[in-house]
Scaffold this motif. Structure first.
Motif, PDB file in Angstrom:
ATOM      1  N   GLU A  36       0.822  -1.214   0.000  1.00  0.00           N
ATOM      2  CA  GLU A  36       0.000   0.000   0.000  1.00  0.00           C
ATOM      3  C   GLU A  36       0.857   1.265   0.000  1.00  0.00           C
ATOM      4  OE1 GLU A  36      -3.564   2.033   2.655  1.00  0.00           O
ATOM      5  OE2 GLU A  36      -3.180  -0.121   2.834  1.00  0.00           O
ATOM      6  N   ALA A  37       1.840   1.316   0.894  1.00  0.00           N
ATOM      7  CA  ALA A  37       2.714   2.490   0.974  1.00  0.00           C
ATOM      8  C   ALA A  37       3.557   2.617  -0.292  1.00  0.00           C
ATOM      9  CB  ALA A  37       3.612   2.389   2.201  1.00  0.00           C
ATOM     10  N   GLU A  82       1.390   3.882  -3.212  1.00  0.00           N
ATOM     11  CA  GLU A  82       1.090   5.301  -2.984  1.00  0.00           C
ATOM     12  C   GLU A  82       2.294   6.170  -3.373  1.00  0.00           C
ATOM     13  OE1 GLU A  82       0.373   8.071   0.906  1.00  0.00           O
ATOM     14  OE2 GLU A  82      -0.782   6.208   0.809  1.00  0.00           O
ATOM     15  N   HIS A  83       3.487   5.734  -2.979  1.00  0.00           N
ATOM     16  CA  HIS A  83       4.699   6.489  -3.309  1.00  0.00           C
ATOM     17  C   HIS A  83       4.941   6.503  -4.817  1.00  0.00           C
ATOM     18  CE1 HIS A  83       8.727   8.166  -2.755  1.00  0.00           C
ATOM     19  NE2 HIS A  83       9.138   7.286  -3.644  1.00  0.00           N
ATOM     20  N   ALA A  92       2.762   6.148  -7.180  1.00  0.00           N
ATOM     21  CA  ALA A  92       1.732   6.931  -7.852  1.00  0.00           C
ATOM     22  C   ALA A  92       2.066   8.420  -7.865  1.00  0.00           C
ATOM     23  CB  ALA A  92       0.375   6.693  -7.188  1.00  0.00           C
ATOM     24  N   LEU A 113      -0.737   7.405 -11.517  1.00  0.00           N
ATOM     25  CA  LEU A 113      -1.612   7.898 -10.454  1.00  0.00           C
ATOM     26  C   LEU A 113      -3.076   7.819 -10.869  1.00  0.00           C
ATOM     27  CD1 LEU A 113      -2.204   9.350  -7.764  1.00  0.00           C
ATOM     28  CD2 LEU A 113      -1.717  11.520  -8.939  1.00  0.00           C
TER      29      LEU A 113
END
Length: 209
Positions: free
Chosen positions: A167-168, A171-172, A174, A181
């Protein structure tokens, strides 16, 4: 880049670390698991493929840069095992001039980031060399993986990510690419999209896996 695009079938990987973090043992493991070597060499016994100088065998450390190769699919990968002692930093810098991808090795039983580790990391950033960080010696009783990950994240200005930290990581990634994104926001990103943006981000030094 090493992981993204290009048609060359010869690549150079440098394995770097502070002294006694285990670069030579890691080289031996790569040779074994890739099927390019049948016996697992020991630093203690002086039977590794790369540390062959008499003084290296006696001291159990790398003094000179040495190179071995593996064949993976249609690519010849030259593995450059570099010295970990600060006295031999010139050897390391010479190796980096020919490096496509670096593996920076950190020992899990160390409770600080060594000066050599920080110096090598800064040089890798300066030369824009894609880098994978490998935490070694996790089987030693005094190892502290979590604390080392925190120190690594601080050193890399929070660009270091565990590859299972999905998940992290997504997110990074994106935030580094508008097209990706948009796909993430619309939940239309494919595994191929994820792989491509990961490799692109490693090559751009946007992440250090």
């Amino acid at each position: 880049g090493f992981l993204y695009g290009g048609t060359m079938n010869i690549k150079n990987i440098s394995i770097l670390a502070h002294v006694d973090a285990g670069t030579t043992s890691l080289t031996e493991a790569i040779l074994n698991t890739s099927g390019n070597k049948n016996t697992f060499g020991s630093v203690d016994e002086g039977t590794t493929l790369t540390d062959t100088n008499a003084l290296e065998i006696e001291k159990g450390i790398s003094i000179y840069t040495s190179t071995t190769s593996i064949i993976y699919k249609d690519t010849k990968i030259n593995i450059i095992d570099t010295p970990g002692h600060m006295d031999f930093i010139n050897e390391v810098e010479q190796a980096l001039l020919a490096t496509d991808l670096a593996i920076l090795v950190i020992a899990a039983n160390d409770h600080t980031l060594k000066p050599q580790t920080k110096a090598v990391y800064q040089k890798l950033c300066e030369l824009q060399i894609p880098t994978i960080i490998f935490i070694n010696k996790i089987d030693i009783e005094s190892s502290d993986i979590a604390s080392n990950i925190k120190r690594i994240k601080t050193m890399t200005k929070h660009k270091a990510f565990e590859l299972n930290d999905n998940e992290a990581l997504v997110e990074h990634l994106a935030l580094t690419d508008d097209t990706y994104l948009e796909k993430v926001l619309n939940n239309t990103n494919t595994k191929e999209d994820d792989k491509n943006i990961l490799f692109k981000s490693i090559n751009n030094l946007n992440i250090f896996p």
